[in-house]
Design an enzyme around this catalytic site. Structure first.
Site, short mmCIF file in Angstrom:
data_model
loop_
_atom_site.label_atom_id
_atom_site.label_comp_id
_atom_site.label_asym_id
_atom_site.label_seq_id
_atom_site.Cartn_x
_atom_site.Cartn_y
_atom_site.Cartn_z
CG HIS A 178 50.18 69.93 46.57
ND1 HIS A 178 50.67 70.87 47.46
CD2 HIS A 178 49.33 70.58 45.75
CE1 HIS A 178 50.13 72.04 47.18
NE2 HIS A 178 49.31 71.90 46.15
CG HIS A 210 47.36 70.29 41.48
ND1 HIS A 210 46.16 70.70 42.04
CD2 HIS A 210 48.32 71.04 42.08
CE1 HIS A 210 46.39 71.65 42.94
NE2 HIS A 210 47.69 71.88 42.98
N GLY A 224 51.11 80.27 42.74
CA GLY A 224 49.75 79.93 43.14
C GLY A 224 49.66 78.82 44.18
CD GLN A 225 53.62 75.39 47.54
OE1 GLN A 225 54.61 75.95 47.08
NE2 GLN A 225 53.70 74.34 48.33
CG ASN A 273 49.99 75.53 41.46
OD1 ASN A 273 50.22 75.71 40.27
ND2 ASN A 273 48.78 75.22 41.91
P1 5GP Z 1 47.80 74.56 45.59
O1 5GP Z 1 47.08 75.83 45.24
O2 5GP Z 1 48.52 74.68 46.91
O3 5GP Z 1 48.68 74.06 44.48
O4 5GP Z 1 46.70 73.44 45.73
C1 5GP Z 1 46.10 73.09 46.94
C2 5GP Z 1 44.94 72.17 46.60
O5 5GP Z 1 44.52 71.52 47.78
C3 5GP Z 1 43.71 72.92 46.06
O6 5GP Z 1 43.41 72.44 44.75
C4 5GP Z 1 42.62 72.61 47.08
O7 5GP Z 1 41.36 72.42 46.48
C5 5GP Z 1 43.13 71.35 47.75
N1 5GP Z 1 42.69 71.19 49.13
C6 5GP Z 1 42.75 72.14 50.10
N2 5GP Z 1 42.28 71.63 51.26
C7 5GP Z 1 41.93 70.34 51.00
C8 5GP Z 1 41.38 69.30 51.83
O8 5GP Z 1 41.12 69.46 53.03
N3 5GP Z 1 41.14 68.10 51.22
C9 5GP Z 1 41.43 67.88 49.91
N4 5GP Z 1 41.16 66.66 49.42
N5 5GP Z 1 41.95 68.84 49.11
C10 5GP Z 1 42.20 70.06 49.65
#
Ligand code: 5GP
Length: 114
Positions: free
Chosen positions: A100, A102, A93-94, A87
């Protein structure tokens, strides 16, 4: 921003369920999994967004993607399939401003995403 939750995880300040680590990346389970396996891969050399990679050395970017593929192979040893998602930015949706990838799988995934 350089003090995101993933900066803290990389610094060892927040525990994670680590899946794989080498000199370049750390891979750990997502805290809120959206599939039977849902792992996040972060580069140790900081980038906030995927969009920054266009100005980074290709060797660095290549090592990141090679590592994502390696982690995916550990998660999906029978090559059933999985999805890699990055993302980027608000519309993408980041939520965490630290690059990172997924890796999601362990079930049949639907398309398109929302
Ligand atoms: P984004 O929406 O930025 O692509 O994804 C962020 C991801 O980080 C989300 O899927 C969320 O569940 C994960 N996440 C957020 N905080 C933490 C955390 O403290 N530990 C872990 N393992 N994952 C996290």
């Amino acid at each position: 921003m350089s003090n995101t939750i993933f900066d803290k995880i990389l610094a060892g300040d927040i525990p994670v369920d680590s899946v794989y680590e080498d000199d370049d990346i750390l891979a750990f389970s997502d805290i809120n999994p959206k599939a039977p396996f849902h792992v996040l891969v972060i580069p140790k050399k900081r980038a906030s967004r995927f969009s920054e990679l266009s100005s980074r050395p290709v060797e660095e970017t290549g090592r990141f993607f090679a590592a994502v593929s390696k982690v995916a192979a550990l998660l999906d040893p029978n090559d059933n399939g999985y999805r890699v998602v990055i993302n980027n930015g608000s519309d993408g949706g980041q939520e965490v401003e630290y690059l990172h990838a997924h890796i999601l799988g362990g079930r049949k995934l639907t398309w398109p995403p929302g």
